[in-house]
Design a protein around this motif. Structure first.
Motif, mmCIF file in Angstrom:
data_model
loop_
_atom_site.group_PDB
_atom_site.id
_atom_site.type_symbol
_atom_site.label_atom_id
_atom_site.label_comp_id
_atom_site.label_asym_id
_atom_site.label_seq_id
_atom_site.Cartn_x
_atom_site.Cartn_y
_atom_site.Cartn_z
ATOM 1 N N GLY A 1 0.802 -1.181 0.000
ATOM 2 C CA GLY A 1 0.000 0.000 0.000
ATOM 3 C C GLY A 1 0.856 1.260 0.000
ATOM 4 N N GLN A 2 0.206 2.329 0.352
ATOM 5 C CA GLN A 2 0.846 3.634 0.333
ATOM 6 C C GLN A 2 2.003 3.719 1.318
ATOM 7 N N LEU A 3 1.899 3.058 2.457
ATOM 8 C CA LEU A 3 2.968 3.104 3.444
ATOM 9 C C LEU A 3 4.274 2.567 2.865
ATOM 10 N N CYS A 4 4.204 1.527 2.062
ATOM 11 C CA CYS A 4 5.402 0.969 1.438
ATOM 12 C C CYS A 4 6.058 1.978 0.506
ATOM 13 N N GLU A 5 5.258 2.812 -0.142
ATOM 14 C CA GLU A 5 5.796 3.798 -1.080
ATOM 15 C C GLU A 5 6.642 4.845 -0.368
ATOM 16 N N TYR A 6 6.351 5.123 0.897
ATOM 17 C CA TYR A 6 7.121 6.125 1.633
ATOM 18 C C TYR A 6 8.588 5.742 1.755
ATOM 19 N N ALA A 7 8.874 4.461 1.769
ATOM 20 C CA ALA A 7 10.259 3.994 1.923
ATOM 21 C C ALA A 7 10.888 3.631 0.585
ATOM 22 N N SER A 8 10.241 3.976 -0.517
ATOM 23 C CA SER A 8 10.779 3.585 -1.829
ATOM 24 C C SER A 8 12.184 4.156 -2.017
ATOM 25 N N GLY A 9 13.030 3.340 -2.608
ATOM 26 C CA GLY A 9 14.405 3.745 -2.851
ATOM 27 C C GLY A 9 15.366 3.391 -1.737
ATOM 28 N N VAL A 10 14.854 2.992 -0.582
ATOM 29 C CA VAL A 10 15.697 2.556 0.540
ATOM 30 C C VAL A 10 15.335 1.110 0.850
ATOM 31 N N HIS A 11 16.330 0.253 0.860
ATOM 32 C CA HIS A 11 16.105 -1.171 1.109
ATOM 33 C C HIS A 11 17.023 -1.632 2.228
ATOM 34 N N VAL A 12 16.469 -2.388 3.163
ATOM 35 C CA VAL A 12 17.231 -2.865 4.323
ATOM 36 C C VAL A 12 17.170 -4.385 4.364
ATOM 37 N N LEU A 13 18.304 -5.006 4.484
ATOM 38 C CA LEU A 13 18.414 -6.438 4.757
ATOM 39 C C LEU A 13 19.008 -6.519 6.157
ATOM 40 N N PRO A 14 18.187 -6.841 7.183
ATOM 41 C CA PRO A 14 18.610 -6.630 8.570
ATOM 42 C C PRO A 14 19.466 -7.732 9.200
ATOM 43 N N GLU A 15 20.172 -8.509 8.414
ATOM 44 C CA GLU A 15 21.006 -9.571 8.997
ATOM 45 C C GLU A 15 22.391 -9.054 9.368
ATOM 46 N N HIS A 16 22.479 -7.991 10.151
ATOM 47 C CA HIS A 16 23.771 -7.400 10.492
ATOM 48 C C HIS A 16 24.585 -8.267 11.454
ATOM 49 N N HIS A 17 23.920 -9.186 12.125
ATOM 50 C CA HIS A 17 24.618 -10.117 13.023
ATOM 51 C C HIS A 17 24.301 -11.554 12.628
ATOM 52 N N GLY A 18 24.092 -11.781 11.352
ATOM 53 C CA GLY A 18 23.750 -13.111 10.874
ATOM 54 C C GLY A 18 22.251 -13.317 10.898
ATOM 55 N N ASN A 19 21.829 -14.471 10.425
ATOM 56 C CA ASN A 19 20.414 -14.821 10.413
ATOM 57 C C ASN A 19 20.226 -16.009 11.336
ATOM 58 N N ARG A 20 19.341 -15.887 12.274
ATOM 59 C CA ARG A 20 19.113 -16.979 13.228
ATOM 60 C C ARG A 20 17.903 -17.828 12.837
ATOM 61 N N SER A 21 16.973 -17.234 12.110
ATOM 62 C CA SER A 21 15.774 -17.966 11.739
ATOM 63 C C SER A 21 15.155 -17.299 10.516
ATOM 64 N N PRO A 22 14.716 -17.989 9.548
ATOM 65 C CA PRO A 22 14.583 -19.442 9.499
ATOM 66 C C PRO A 22 15.797 -20.154 8.905
ATOM 67 N N TYR A 23 16.850 -19.430 8.519
ATOM 68 C CA TYR A 23 17.973 -20.075 7.829
ATOM 69 C C TYR A 23 19.147 -20.460 8.716
ATOM 70 N N ALA A 24 19.240 -19.920 9.895
ATOM 71 C CA ALA A 24 20.329 -20.237 10.823
ATOM 72 C C ALA A 24 21.696 -20.122 10.154
ATOM 73 N N ASP A 25 21.945 -18.942 9.580
ATOM 74 C CA ASP A 25 23.222 -18.681 8.917
ATOM 75 C C ASP A 25 23.934 -17.541 9.650
ATOM 76 N N PRO A 26 24.838 -17.884 10.571
ATOM 77 C CA PRO A 26 25.515 -16.839 11.339
ATOM 78 C C PRO A 26 26.436 -15.968 10.495
ATOM 79 N N ASP A 27 26.740 -16.394 9.267
ATOM 80 C CA ASP A 27 27.610 -15.615 8.400
ATOM 81 C C ASP A 27 26.844 -14.682 7.462
ATOM 82 N N ALA A 28 25.518 -14.712 7.510
ATOM 83 C CA ALA A 28 24.721 -13.815 6.666
ATOM 84 C C ALA A 28 25.032 -12.370 7.051
ATOM 85 N N ARG A 29 25.031 -11.498 6.079
ATOM 86 C CA ARG A 29 25.352 -10.094 6.328
ATOM 87 C C ARG A 29 24.228 -9.209 5.819
ATOM 88 N N GLY A 30 23.952 -8.180 6.567
ATOM 89 C CA GLY A 30 22.907 -7.233 6.201
ATOM 90 C C GLY A 30 23.457 -6.058 5.430
#
Length: 87
Positions: free
Chosen positions: A1-30
C-alpha cells in the motif's frame, strides 16, 4: 500500500549479526541500500520505516515457515520501544 511507497528507494536487509531464523546462517550479512548524504528528518524517517518494514517482513517469513511446517501461529509478542510503533 501507500505506506510501502514512503520507503521507496531505501532497502534494508537486517542480517547485520547473521540470520538466526529461518535459515540459521551466522555468516549472513545485512545491508542498507539507497543511502544518500541527505540529513533531513524526512530521509531519516524513510530509513527508519524501511528498517521497520524489513524486520516485519523477516518476522512474516518466520511465521510462514512455521505454518508451512504444520505449526499454528496465533499471535506474535512484541516488546521494547518498537512495540510502541503503530507501523
Amino acid at each position: 500500500g501507500q505506506l510501502c511507497e514512503y520507503a521507496s528507494g531505501v532497502h534494508v536487509l537486517p542480517e547485520h549479526h547473521g540470520n538466526r531464523s529461518p535459515y540459521a546462517d551466522p555468516d549472513a550479512r545485512g545491508t542498507v541500500d539507497g543511502l544518500t548524504l541527505d540529513m533531513s528528518y524526512a530521509f531519516f524517517a524513510k530509513v527508519y520505516l524501511a528498517t521497520v518494514q524489513a524486520v516485519a517482513y523477516g518476522t512474516r517469513h518466520i511465521v510462514d515457515k512455521l505454518e508451512g511446517a504444520g505449526h499454528k501461529v496465533e499471535r506474535v509478542a512484541v516488546c521494547g520501544g518498537g512495540a510502541k510503533n503503530e507501523v
